[in-house]
Design a protein around this motif. Structure first.
Motif, mmCIF file in Angstrom:
data_model
loop_
_atom_site.group_PDB
_atom_site.id
_atom_site.type_symbol
_atom_site.label_atom_id
_atom_site.label_comp_id
_atom_site.label_asym_id
_atom_site.label_seq_id
_atom_site.Cartn_x
_atom_site.Cartn_y
_atom_site.Cartn_z
ATOM 1 N N UNK A 78 0.848 -1.186 0.000
ATOM 2 C CA UNK A 78 0.000 0.000 0.000
ATOM 3 C C UNK A 78 0.886 1.239 0.000
ATOM 4 N N UNK A 79 0.795 2.021 -1.058
ATOM 5 C CA UNK A 79 1.586 3.251 -1.130
ATOM 6 C C UNK A 79 0.890 4.300 -0.273
ATOM 7 N N UNK A 80 1.487 4.597 0.855
ATOM 8 C CA UNK A 80 0.911 5.495 1.846
ATOM 9 C C UNK A 80 1.766 6.753 1.937
ATOM 10 N N UNK A 81 1.838 7.334 3.127
ATOM 11 C CA UNK A 81 2.630 8.545 3.297
ATOM 12 C C UNK A 81 2.894 8.785 4.774
ATOM 13 N N UNK A 82 4.031 9.404 5.057
ATOM 14 C CA UNK A 82 4.332 9.784 6.423
ATOM 15 C C UNK A 82 3.360 10.787 6.993
ATOM 16 N N UNK A 83 2.553 11.395 6.136
ATOM 17 C CA UNK A 83 1.529 12.321 6.604
ATOM 18 C C UNK A 83 0.512 11.636 7.509
ATOM 19 N N UNK A 84 0.435 10.307 7.439
ATOM 20 C CA UNK A 84 -0.487 9.570 8.289
ATOM 21 C C UNK A 84 0.151 8.995 9.529
ATOM 22 N N UNK A 85 1.362 9.416 9.843
ATOM 23 C CA UNK A 85 2.087 8.890 10.990
ATOM 24 C C UNK A 85 2.124 9.903 12.129
ATOM 25 N N UNK A 86 2.038 9.415 13.355
ATOM 26 C CA UNK A 86 2.247 10.291 14.502
ATOM 27 C C UNK A 86 3.727 10.568 14.723
ATOM 28 N N UNK A 87 4.573 9.625 14.298
ATOM 29 C CA UNK A 87 5.976 9.713 14.641
ATOM 30 C C UNK A 87 6.882 10.348 13.619
#
Length: 238
Positions: free
Chosen positions: A142-151
């Motif tokens: 799944x090509x996601x993004x660090x924009x969805x990470x808390x860390x």
């Protein structure tokens, strides 16, 4: 990846940009790579100068059940199996992403983004699951993004002051979906991982330098990680 047969891969959202570059680089590993796009015409146009790639030949609207089932049928007709599924539709969405802060985001636009980035990947994975379960070395990326990470200190949820809210929430949802799928499918040997293609430093980078991390996750060995979130092959915080 150690295989006795040539792996068959489908890259959804590959009519240009990162998705197409992932397809191209994945073909260099020896895989047979099918390119899927919202329209069959777009897929055919994308591969006209890339003879190593195959256009899927049917429209793929990841928000539509019938369209997704038609894509499954097309893959079966073309090769009879699927070993690698790359969900890159979020990065290929031509309408872009809602840019408003959390309290000012147009929720209709946010829903449209979720339909493509989150539910599209969910729908595709469910539909192709019987083929993946029959594979000796199944992989889902799944090509996601660090924009969805808390860390992620640069791109993460707490780092942007609420900007690009729908994009961040969609990526966080995709990361959560990745974790859930990996846990459920682990006993069947299906490796499911999320990848952030962005640069770890400020600014953006082109598809050629972003794609290798996705290809890495698509070609992991059987004892490779599952349920992880990665950038350039290195684990990212959730």
């Amino acid at each position: 990846m150690n295989t006795l047969t040539t792996p068959v891969a489908l890259v959804a959202g590959a009519d240009g940009g990162l998705g197409l570059e992932v397809a191209r680089q994945l073909s260099l590993t020896g895989a047979v790579v099918l390119v899927a796009a919202r329209t069959a015409e777009a897929a055919k146009g994308a591969v006209v100068d890339l003879p190593a790639l195959e256009a899927l030949g049917v429209d793929l609207d990841v928000t539509d059940d019938e369209s997704v089932l038609a894509a499954v049928a097309a893959v079966v007709a073309a090769h009879g199996r699927l070993d690698i599924l790359v969900n890159a539709t979020a990065c290929a969405d031509p309408a872009g992403t809602p840019s408003g802060a959390t309290t000012r985001t147009d929720l209709e636009e946010a829903l449209r983004q979720f339909e493509v980035a989150l539910f599209g990947a969910w729908r595709l994975t469910k539909a192709f699951l019987p083929l993946l379960e029959a594979s000796a070395h199944p992989r889902v990326v799944n090509v996601s993004n660090g924009a969805g990470s808390h860390g992620d200190p640069l791109h993460g949820l707490a780092a942007r002051g609420g900007a690009d809210a729908a994009y961040g929430v969609g990526a966080a949802g995709l990361n959560a979906l990745t974790s859930l799928l990996a846990a459920e499918l682990a006993t069947g040997g299906i490796l499911v991982n999320a990848v952030c293609p962005e640069s770890p430093v400020a600014g953006t980078r082109g598809p050629a330098t972003s794609a290798p991390g996705v290809v890495w996750a698509a070609t992991l060995p059987d004892d490779g990680p599952t349920g992880g979130f990665f950038r350039d092959g290195a684990a990212l915080p959730w």
